[in-house]
Design a protein around this motif. Sequence first.
Motif, short mmCIF file in Angstrom:
data_model
loop_
_atom_site.label_atom_id
_atom_site.label_comp_id
_atom_site.label_asym_id
_atom_site.label_seq_id
_atom_site.Cartn_x
_atom_site.Cartn_y
_atom_site.Cartn_z
N ALA A 32 0.84 -1.20 0.00
CA ALA A 32 0.00 0.00 0.00
C ALA A 32 0.87 1.25 0.00
O ALA A 32 0.59 2.22 -0.72
CB ALA A 32 -0.93 -0.01 1.21
N TYR A 33 1.94 1.23 0.78
CA TYR A 33 2.86 2.37 0.82
C TYR A 33 3.51 2.59 -0.54
O TYR A 33 3.59 3.73 -1.02
CB TYR A 33 3.92 2.14 1.90
CG TYR A 33 4.96 3.22 1.93
CD1 TYR A 33 4.69 4.45 2.50
CD2 TYR A 33 6.21 3.02 1.36
CE1 TYR A 33 5.63 5.46 2.51
CE2 TYR A 33 7.16 4.02 1.36
CZ TYR A 33 6.87 5.22 1.94
OH TYR A 33 7.80 6.23 1.94
N ALA A 34 3.96 1.52 -1.18
CA ALA A 34 4.60 1.63 -2.49
C ALA A 34 3.63 2.19 -3.52
O ALA A 34 4.00 3.06 -4.33
CB ALA A 34 5.13 0.28 -2.94
N GLU A 35 2.39 1.73 -3.50
CA GLU A 35 1.39 2.23 -4.44
C GLU A 35 1.12 3.71 -4.22
O GLU A 35 1.04 4.49 -5.18
CB GLU A 35 0.10 1.42 -4.33
CG GLU A 35 0.22 0.01 -4.87
CD GLU A 35 -1.00 -0.85 -4.60
OE1 GLU A 35 -2.01 -0.34 -4.07
OE2 GLU A 35 -0.93 -2.05 -4.91
N GLU A 36 0.98 4.11 -2.96
CA GLU A 36 0.73 5.52 -2.65
C GLU A 36 1.93 6.37 -3.05
O GLU A 36 1.77 7.46 -3.63
CB GLU A 36 0.45 5.69 -1.16
CG GLU A 36 0.15 7.13 -0.77
CD GLU A 36 -0.15 7.27 0.71
OE1 GLU A 36 -0.06 8.42 1.18
OE2 GLU A 36 -0.46 6.29 1.38
N PHE A 37 3.12 5.88 -2.79
CA PHE A 37 4.34 6.61 -3.15
C PHE A 37 4.40 6.82 -4.66
O PHE A 37 4.65 7.92 -5.14
CB PHE A 37 5.57 5.84 -2.66
CG PHE A 37 6.87 6.47 -3.08
CD1 PHE A 37 7.38 7.55 -2.38
CD2 PHE A 37 7.57 5.99 -4.16
CE1 PHE A 37 8.57 8.14 -2.75
CE2 PHE A 37 8.77 6.57 -4.54
CZ PHE A 37 9.27 7.65 -3.84
N LEU A 38 4.14 5.75 -5.42
CA LEU A 38 4.19 5.85 -6.88
C LEU A 38 3.14 6.80 -7.42
O LEU A 38 3.41 7.57 -8.34
CB LEU A 38 4.04 4.47 -7.51
CG LEU A 38 5.25 3.56 -7.36
CD1 LEU A 38 4.93 2.17 -7.89
CD2 LEU A 38 6.46 4.12 -8.06
N GLU A 39 1.94 6.76 -6.86
CA GLU A 39 0.89 7.68 -7.29
C GLU A 39 1.29 9.12 -7.02
O GLU A 39 1.10 10.00 -7.86
CB GLU A 39 -0.43 7.37 -6.58
CG GLU A 39 -1.23 6.28 -7.21
CD GLU A 39 -1.64 6.61 -8.64
OE1 GLU A 39 -2.14 7.72 -8.90
OE2 GLU A 39 -1.44 5.74 -9.50
N THR A 40 1.85 9.38 -5.86
CA THR A 40 2.27 10.74 -5.50
C THR A 40 3.37 11.22 -6.43
O THR A 40 3.29 12.32 -6.99
CB THR A 40 2.76 10.78 -4.04
OG1 THR A 40 1.69 10.40 -3.19
CG2 THR A 40 3.22 12.18 -3.66
N VAL A 41 4.38 10.38 -6.61
CA VAL A 41 5.49 10.75 -7.47
C VAL A 41 5.02 10.94 -8.90
O VAL A 41 5.38 11.92 -9.57
CB VAL A 41 6.62 9.70 -7.40
CG1 VAL A 41 7.66 9.91 -8.49
CG2 VAL A 41 7.29 9.75 -6.04
N ARG A 42 4.19 10.01 -9.36
CA ARG A 42 3.69 10.11 -10.73
C ARG A 42 2.94 11.42 -10.93
O ARG A 42 3.17 12.14 -11.90
CB ARG A 42 2.77 8.93 -11.04
CG ARG A 42 2.33 8.87 -12.49
CD ARG A 42 1.44 7.68 -12.77
NE ARG A 42 2.10 6.43 -12.44
CZ ARG A 42 1.55 5.48 -11.69
NH1 ARG A 42 0.35 5.62 -11.20
NH2 ARG A 42 2.21 4.37 -11.45
N GLY A 43 2.06 11.74 -10.02
CA GLY A 43 1.28 12.97 -10.14
C GLY A 43 2.12 14.22 -10.04
O GLY A 43 2.05 15.10 -10.89
N LYS A 44 2.95 14.29 -9.01
CA LYS A 44 3.75 15.50 -8.79
C LYS A 44 4.79 15.69 -9.89
O LYS A 44 4.96 16.79 -10.41
CB LYS A 44 4.44 15.43 -7.43
CG LYS A 44 3.52 15.32 -6.27
CD LYS A 44 3.34 16.64 -5.60
CE LYS A 44 2.48 16.45 -4.35
NZ LYS A 44 1.69 17.59 -4.09
#
Length: 88
Positions: A32-44
Motif C-alpha cells: 500500500a505504501y509503495a502504491e501511494e508513493f508511486l501515485e504521488t510521485v507520478r502525479g507531482k
Amino acid sequence: MDPFSSSSSIGSSSKISPDDLMDQLKTQLAQAYAEEFLETVRGKCFEKCITKPGSSLSGSEGSCISRCVERYMEATGIVSRALFNQSR
C-alpha cells in the motif's frame, strides 16, 4: 450439513500464527505504501516536468522526471529514518 459446520481439518489448518499474520500485514502495508508513493510521485513529477504531453518524452522532460523521482525517494528515506529513530 452446511460448509460452516463441517468438522473437517480446515478449521485447524486455517489458523494463522501471530508471526505469519504479522508478516502478511507488513507485506500488505509495504504494498500500500509503495502504491501511494508511486501515485504521488507520478502525479507531482508529471505535473512539474511534462509541459506538453506527447507520444514521447523530450530529453529535458526525462531528466526532470529522473531528478524529481530521485528527490522524492531521498526525501522519503530521510523521513522514514527520522520516524524510525524516534520510535526507538
